[in-house]
Enzyme design. Structure first.
Site, PDB file in Angstrom:
ATOM      1  N   GLU A 154       0.814  -1.221   0.000  1.00 34.35           N
ATOM      2  CA  GLU A 154       0.000   0.000   0.000  1.00 34.35           C
ATOM      3  C   GLU A 154       0.853   1.279   0.000  1.00 34.35           C
ATOM      4  O   GLU A 154       1.477   1.597   1.021  1.00 34.35           O
ATOM      5  CB  GLU A 154      -0.885  -0.008   1.259  1.00 34.35           C
ATOM      6  CG  GLU A 154      -1.791   1.205   1.375  1.00 34.35           C
ATOM      7  CD  GLU A 154      -2.770   1.119   2.540  1.00 34.35           C
ATOM      8  OE1 GLU A 154      -2.502   0.347   3.488  1.00 34.35           O
ATOM      9  OE2 GLU A 154      -3.787   1.813   2.500  1.00 34.35           O
ATOM     10  N   GLU A 248     -12.239   1.405   4.706  1.00 37.12           N
ATOM     11  CA  GLU A 248     -11.304   1.725   5.791  1.00 37.12           C
ATOM     12  C   GLU A 248     -11.549   3.199   6.112  1.00 37.12           C
ATOM     13  O   GLU A 248     -10.972   4.093   5.489  1.00 37.12           O
ATOM     14  CB  GLU A 248      -9.861   1.491   5.358  1.00 37.12           C
ATOM     15  CG  GLU A 248      -8.888   1.676   6.527  1.00 37.12           C
ATOM     16  CD  GLU A 248      -7.442   1.539   6.093  1.00 37.12           C
ATOM     17  OE1 GLU A 248      -6.791   0.571   6.518  1.00 37.12           O
ATOM     18  OE2 GLU A 248      -6.957   2.391   5.326  1.00 37.12           O
TER      19      GLU A 248
END
Ligand code: LER
Ligand code: MN
Length: 271
Positions: A154, A248
């Site tokens: 990420e 998220e």
């Protein structure tokens, strides 16, 4: 087909962080299923925090999958980083991630390398840190093959890392690996800070994106900020993205509202 997922944190130290559910796996799974999510993404304190049989039973009962497992507790709890200057510390970080791969892998869930990537500085320059990261992603990506799941890397925004911050740079970096089993996580919150154009950035990740964190500009649930999801949905369709959009986001104003808004936005733009 793109599928929906929602995060649940089991890490007390991370309270205040961008995870939707906080009250344990049974409650999270029940609510996620009621709202129509396909999967949960689990942020656990470590590989042994969850009883595998109980988890399987919960998933089966609610017809849910595990979209991914986070590894950030290695940093939050143990101060570990894959790019630490010290070799034994890097090995400990890799061990932690390997164990998280062993936790998620049998469930078909990839592990995410987010904050565990660390940052360069002090004695460690950018090239040395990127080399450490390359070695770690190659090793761990290869390790994850035995479960037929990728490893997910990420890019983060500038306030959380100084290594790789955009999808295009992430895709370029993955090309320098020996393994092809590492995919990118496109987190719309980080991208909103770093990218000039989110849809173009997603296009630049064609074939490399394996997971998406679905969230609004202010890191609240999709629909509660000023993100323009139309072009994002069009770009994901254009690159034939077929993984999860996983919420998220902060539990603002509360977990349940954040979850409801997320699934509404998911259905509006991706169904
Ligand atoms: C951290 O900001 C983040 O986006 C997480 O997914 C990484 O652990
Ligand atoms: Mn993220």
């Amino acid at each position: 087909m793109i599928r929906s997922a929602i995060t649940v944190s089991l890490v007390e130290e991370a309270r205040g962080g961008p995870f939707v559910f906080w009250d344990g796996l049974p409650a999270a799974c029940q609510r996620a299923a009621e709202l129509g999510f396909d999967a949960v993404e689990i942020f656990a304190p470590g590989p042994d925090a969850v009883d595998a049989n109980e988890l399987r039973e919960l998933l089966e009962r609610h017809s849910l999958s595990v979209a991914a497992v986070g590894t950030g507790a290695g940093m939050v709890r143990h101060g570990l980083s894959l790019t630490a200057g010290d070799a034994s510390e890097r090995e400990a970080a890799k061990d932690f991630v390997r164990q998280m791969i062993d936790f998620g892998g049998p469930l078909g869930a990839p592990a995410i390398i987010g904050s565990m990537q660390g940052r360069w500085g002090g004695e460690l320059d950018l090239q040395a840190a990127l080399n450490h990261l390359r070695v770690a992603l190659d090793e761990l990506g290869t390790y994850a093959e035995k479960y037929q799941v990728p490893l997910i890397y990420e890019p983060l925004n500038r306030y959380e890392t100084n290594l790789i911050k955009t999808v295009a740079d992430g895709a370029g970096f993955l090309k320098t690996l020996q393994t092809s089993n590492v995919k990118l996580l496109a987190d719309l919150f980080h991208m909103n800070i770093e990218e000039a154009n989110l849809a173009d950035a997603l296009r630049s990740g064609k074939g490399a994106i394996g997971h998406v964190h679905f969230v609004d500009s202010n890191r609240q649930a999709a629909g509660l900020g000023h993100m323009d999801y139309g072009p994002i949905a069009a770009a994901l369709e254009e690159i034939r993205y077929s993984g999860y959009l996983s919420a998220e986001a902060f539990p603002i104003p509360d977990s349940d509202t954040a979850a409801q808004r997320t699934i509404e936005a998911f259905q509006k733009y991706f169904r």
